[in-house]
Write an enzyme that holds these catalytic residues in place. Structure first.
Site, PDB file in Angstrom:
ATOM      1  N   GLU A  45      17.337  10.215  -0.620  1.00  0.00           N
ATOM      2  CA  GLU A  45      17.619   8.940  -1.279  1.00  0.00           C
ATOM      3  C   GLU A  45      19.055   8.942  -1.788  1.00  0.00           C
ATOM      4  OE1 GLU A  45      14.613   8.012  -4.214  1.00  0.00           O
ATOM      5  OE2 GLU A  45      13.120   7.585  -2.685  1.00  0.00           O
ATOM      6  N   GLU A  84       8.645   4.882   1.601  1.00  0.00           N
ATOM      7  CA  GLU A  84       7.943   5.637   0.561  1.00  0.00           C
ATOM      8  C   GLU A  84       7.349   4.677  -0.444  1.00  0.00           C
ATOM      9  OE1 GLU A  84       9.906   8.770  -1.501  1.00  0.00           O
ATOM     10  OE2 GLU A  84      10.118  10.001   0.299  1.00  0.00           O
TER      11      GLU A  84
HETATM   12  C1  LIG Z   1      13.277   2.687  -4.797  1.00  0.00           C
HETATM   13  C2  LIG Z   1      12.517   3.001  -6.035  1.00  0.00           C
HETATM   14  O1  LIG Z   1      11.727   2.209  -6.498  1.00  0.00           O
HETATM   15  N1  LIG Z   1      12.766   4.170  -6.573  1.00  0.00           N
HETATM   16  C3  LIG Z   1      12.138   4.593  -7.802  1.00  0.00           C
HETATM   17  C4  LIG Z   1      11.123   5.609  -7.512  1.00  0.00           C
HETATM   18  O2  LIG Z   1      10.574   6.153  -8.648  1.00  0.00           O
HETATM   19  C5  LIG Z   1      11.518   6.817  -9.453  1.00  0.00           C
HETATM   20  C6  LIG Z   1      10.801   7.525 -10.542  1.00  0.00           C
HETATM   21  O3  LIG Z   1      10.431   6.685 -11.561  1.00  0.00           O
HETATM   22  C7  LIG Z   1      12.522   5.807  -9.934  1.00  0.00           C
HETATM   23  O4  LIG Z   1      13.505   6.428 -10.718  1.00  0.00           O
HETATM   24  C8  LIG Z   1      13.178   5.158  -8.725  1.00  0.00           C
HETATM   25  O5  LIG Z   1      14.030   4.139  -9.118  1.00  0.00           O
END
Ligand SMILES: CC(=O)N[C@H]1CO[C@H](CO)[C@@H](O)[C@@H]1O
Ligand SMILES: *[C@@H]1O[C@H](CO)[C@@H](O)[C@H](O)[C@H]1NC(C)=O
Ligand SMILES: *[C@@H]1O[C@H](CO)[C@@H](O)[C@H](O)[C@H]1NC(C)=O
Length: 355
Positions: free
Chosen positions: A95, A164
């Site tokens: 990511e 995801e």
């Molecule tokens: C894309 C997204 O929604 N990412 C989130 C996934 O979960 C983490 C943990 O809470 C977040 O920090 C991200 O922003």
């Protein structure tokens, strides 16, 4: 996502189950258009599940794949675990879009370099970068999150894909054991397809994206405070056993969406109001042949709606969230499936997350 920080991912590999392979056992072409992935010239709706192979033992892999297929999945998403495969520490990122800004112009050129390197391998299948808004063409940028219905790719020529979708969450010391109700997970999936999505992947078996969680063996859990169990409240539990009702409910949803595949890939949905807080998202094949999702977003009242001459009762939603129920129904055949959004009983450390 966060829990994988020590087990990072760059680009994932998609293995498509038999059935999408031609007679000779090999899919001849995989491309995409603005609607979907296109396999041998046919747009497909694909249900995918993540399996982290190092989080189980090789003896269990065939069983996990068999059960995933039984659960209605078409695709297994797997990951490159840097702690096993990275030749030089620091090469692999997960990511990257979340940290790119910290590197300024160099971050942007790294993304460009990575995309060119991947495309230059001439694998003949499309590449994706998840959570990467600036993924250069032809790499597809995709969404990771608990809900992705409002996500749009960075070009109209790329399909809307969800790589995801957190089916649950990882366990940390000092926090509740993660639990995401299957109804809410199913709601998020139905909602994604309702709004034009054509690919979604459960991260871990229990959570939306994870179809199978497994175990962090030895000292691989990472941290801080991440437990060795990576069960993830997934449809297949830490030991590979089927978790009900999550497994069965999602299998039925996958079958329901599958039945509508030819409609969902044919056109973009047309939204139609059926009254206050009531709406239909309709995928037309011809003017009188369609598949539709009917939704009641009212938090307190159920409603009877009339759609295509048929009457449907859509129950009320009780949670404070402004949306509740989706039914997918094929206009011309008797078929329906109900999901409801209910985050009230979640026990995730970060339960309020939305897109
Ligand atoms: C894309 C997204 O929604 N990412 C989130 C996934 O979960 C983490 C943990 O809470 C977040 O920090 C991200 O922003
Ligand atoms: C990929 O194809 C291009 C153009 O044909 C070629 O220049 C390049 O060497 C190929 N790359 C690999 C890794 O085979
Ligand atoms: C929906 O229709 C059924 C059957 O006609 C009726 O019993 C019910 O009261 C209606 N519900 C609402 C909320 O209008």
């Amino acid at each position: 996502m966060g829990g994988k920080s020590t087990l990072a991912v760059v680009l994932f590999v998609i293995l498509v189950f038999e059935g999408y392979f031609g007679e000779r056992g090999v899919a001849t072409t995989v491309t995409y258009d603005g609607k979907a992935l296109v396999i041998d010239g046919k747009r497909r709706i694909l249900q995918s599940g993540s399996i982290h192979y190092p989080r189980s033992t090789p003896e269990v892999w065939p069983e996990l794949i068999r059960k995933s297929k039984e659960g209605g999945l078409d695709v297994i998403e797997t990951y490159i675990f840097w702690n096993y495969h990275e030749p030089v520490k620091g090469e692999i990122e997960n990511e990257y879009g979340n940290v790119e800004w910290a590197y300024g112009i160099e971050g942007q050129s790294y993304v460009k370099w990575a995309a060119e390197m991947a495309v230059g391998l001439n694998t003949t299948v499309p590449w994706v970068m998840c959570v990467q808004k600036d993924a250069p063409d032809p790499v597809i940028n995709t969404c990771n999150g608990f809900y992705c219905d409002r996500f749009t790719p960075n070009s109209p020529s790329k399909p809307k894909m969800w790589t995801e979708n957190y089916s649950g969450w990882f366990l940390s010391f000092g926090y509740a054991v993660p639990y995401r109700p299957v109804e809410d997970l199913a709601f998020a999936v139905a909602r994604f397809f309702e709004t034009g999505g054509t690919f979604q992947n459960y991260y871990m078996v229990g959570l939306i994206n994870l179809y199978f969680g497994g175990t962090n063996f030895g000292r691989t859990a990472g941290g801080p405070l991440i437990a060795t169990s990576y069960d993830y409240d997934a449809p297949l539990d830490e030991y590979g056993f089927i978790r009900q009702p999550k497994f069965g409910h999602l299998r039925d949803l996958h079958l329901a969406i599958k039945q509508c595949e030819e409609y969902l890939v044919n056109a973009n949905p047309i939204q139609q109001s059926l009254g206050r807080n009531l709406e239909a998202h309709v995928y037309y094949k011809t003017s009188n042949d369609c598949a539709a999702f009917l939704a009641n977003y009212d938090s307190s009242s159920g409603a009877n709606v009339t759609f295509n001459g048929n009457s449907y009762f859509l129950p009320a939603w009780v949670s404070k969230f402004p949306r509740k129920l989706d039914t997918a129904t094929k206009c011309c055949t008797k078929f329906s499936f109900i999901t409801e959004k209910d985050p009230s009983s979640w026990s995730l450390p970060y339960a309020q997350m939305s897109q």
